[in-house]
Design a protein around this motif. Structure first.
Motif, PDB file in Angstrom:
ATOM      1  N   THR A  55     -16.869 -76.769  84.506  1.00  0.00           N
ATOM      2  CA  THR A  55     -15.620 -77.522  84.595  1.00  0.00           C
ATOM      3  C   THR A  55     -15.806 -78.961  85.052  1.00  0.00           C
ATOM      4  OG1 THR A  55     -15.337 -76.547  86.793  1.00  0.00           O
ATOM      5  CG2 THR A  55     -14.180 -75.490  84.956  1.00  0.00           C
ATOM      6  N   THR A  56     -16.755 -79.216  85.964  1.00  0.00           N
ATOM      7  CA  THR A  56     -16.952 -80.565  86.502  1.00  0.00           C
ATOM      8  C   THR A  56     -18.443 -80.846  86.672  1.00  0.00           C
ATOM      9  OG1 THR A  56     -17.021 -79.995  88.858  1.00  0.00           O
ATOM     10  CG2 THR A  56     -14.830 -80.255  87.856  1.00  0.00           C
ATOM     11  N   ALA A  57     -18.760 -82.105  86.957  1.00  0.00           N
ATOM     12  CA  ALA A  57     -20.161 -82.494  87.154  1.00  0.00           C
ATOM     13  C   ALA A  57     -20.773 -81.785  88.360  1.00  0.00           C
ATOM     14  CB  ALA A  57     -20.259 -84.010  87.328  1.00  0.00           C
ATOM     15  N   MET A  58     -20.037 -81.712  89.468  1.00  0.00           N
ATOM     16  CA  MET A  58     -20.598 -81.109  90.674  1.00  0.00           C
ATOM     17  C   MET A  58     -20.702 -79.590  90.559  1.00  0.00           C
ATOM     18  SD  MET A  58     -21.599 -83.561  92.384  1.00  0.00           S
ATOM     19  CE  MET A  58     -22.328 -82.443  93.571  1.00  0.00           C
ATOM     20  N   VAL A  59     -19.781 -78.967  89.859  1.00  0.00           N
ATOM     21  CA  VAL A  59     -19.908 -77.531  89.599  1.00  0.00           C
ATOM     22  C   VAL A  59     -21.100 -77.289  88.677  1.00  0.00           C
ATOM     23  CG1 VAL A  59     -18.808 -75.511  88.553  1.00  0.00           C
ATOM     24  CG2 VAL A  59     -17.473 -77.042  90.013  1.00  0.00           C
ATOM     25  N   THR A  60     -21.320 -78.198  87.736  1.00  0.00           N
ATOM     26  CA  THR A  60     -22.497 -78.121  86.869  1.00  0.00           C
ATOM     27  C   THR A  60     -23.775 -78.170  87.693  1.00  0.00           C
ATOM     28  OG1 THR A  60     -21.345 -79.179  85.014  1.00  0.00           O
ATOM     29  CG2 THR A  60     -23.751 -79.251  84.986  1.00  0.00           C
TER      30      THR A  60
END
Length: 258
Positions: A55-60
């Protein structure tokens, strides 16, 4: 112009509906179950290339660290990485076999990866168009591919947006105790700053989705559960100004930085 756009969209839906190259599935599960699912059920069966959209860069980044610690052959691409790094990883993924690419939406458009066997979308996408474009990374040039959408029970509203697409509900495989323990051990080694950033990114992302953010109390509760699932005893704080902008000031479960 409107009629032309309407006609083009109708044609796209028709083509997708009868695209026999791609098998479409969805499963209901929690976030951390995603990781156990990748390692113990799917990844061992796929011999070419797998793309995992988060969903997001940091979750990635969090997902990448977890899968890497589980000894999987994995790379990451997201907006927080410099362009030179993204280009290098993109070329490596294109030229390699049996490689997993964990990515945000920076890999949705304008990128052609040959022989992608499987596309996994971990968490609800921003919308129908994003879902379709992500899935378009596989099943190219007449080759077969599979797409799996992993969503939590409270994200099932999204299925109404894609009800006319040939997506099937797949049974949730069982995860053994050994695999659960491996995931728990991996969570413990992730730096707390990464976990906090993932929590903030998760909260911001789902706060931007009207179907979820209209109930702020529920959103805060879901965010707290997400934090617990990634190894946080309590949610990290938000700046007062940030909480105000997000409409979360005074919402139970949202902690404000003093």
């Amino acid at each position: 112009m409107f009629l032309l756009i309407q006609w083009a969209w109708g044609l796209l839906k028709l083509l997708l509906r009868y695209n026999s190259n791609i098998s479409w599935y969805h499963m209901n599960c929690t976030f951390i179950w995603f990781i156990a699912f990748f390692e113990s059920i799917l990844i061992r069966k796929w011999t070419i290339r797998v793309i995992v959209f988060c969903t997001t860069a940091m979750v990635t980044e969090f997902m990448y660290i977890m899968l890497r610690d589980l000894k999987l052959n994995v790379r990451e691409i997201h907006s927080r990485k410099p362009q030179l790094y993204r280009t290098r990883i993109s070329e490596e993924f294109r030229d390699s076999n049996r490689l997993i690419l964990v990515t945000s939406d920076v890999s949705t458009r304008g990128v052609n990866y040959p022989d992608v066997t499987l596309v996994i979308q971990a968490g609800v996408p921003p919308g129908r168009e994003h879902y379709i474009h992500r899935l378009g990374r596989t099943g190219r040039e007449g080759k077969s591919g599979k797409g799996i959408l992993l969503i939590a029970p409270w994200e099932e509203y999204f299925l109404k947006e894609i009800h006319d697409l040939p997506i099937q509900k797949a049974p949730v495989p069982q995860i053994d105790q050994e695999m659960k323990q491996k995931v728990d051990d991996s969570i413990k080694i992730v730096d707390m700053s990464i976990k906090e950033a993932a929590y903030h990114a998760w909260l911001g992302y789902y706060n931007s989705i009207a179907d979820i953010s209209r109930d702020k109390v529920m959103l805060a509760d879901l965010a707290s559960r997400f934090g617990v699932s990634i190894g946080m005893e309590k949610p990290p704080t938000l700046f007062r100004k940030t909480a105000f902008k997000m409409g979360l000031k005074g919402v139970p479960g949202i902690r404000i930085r003093k």
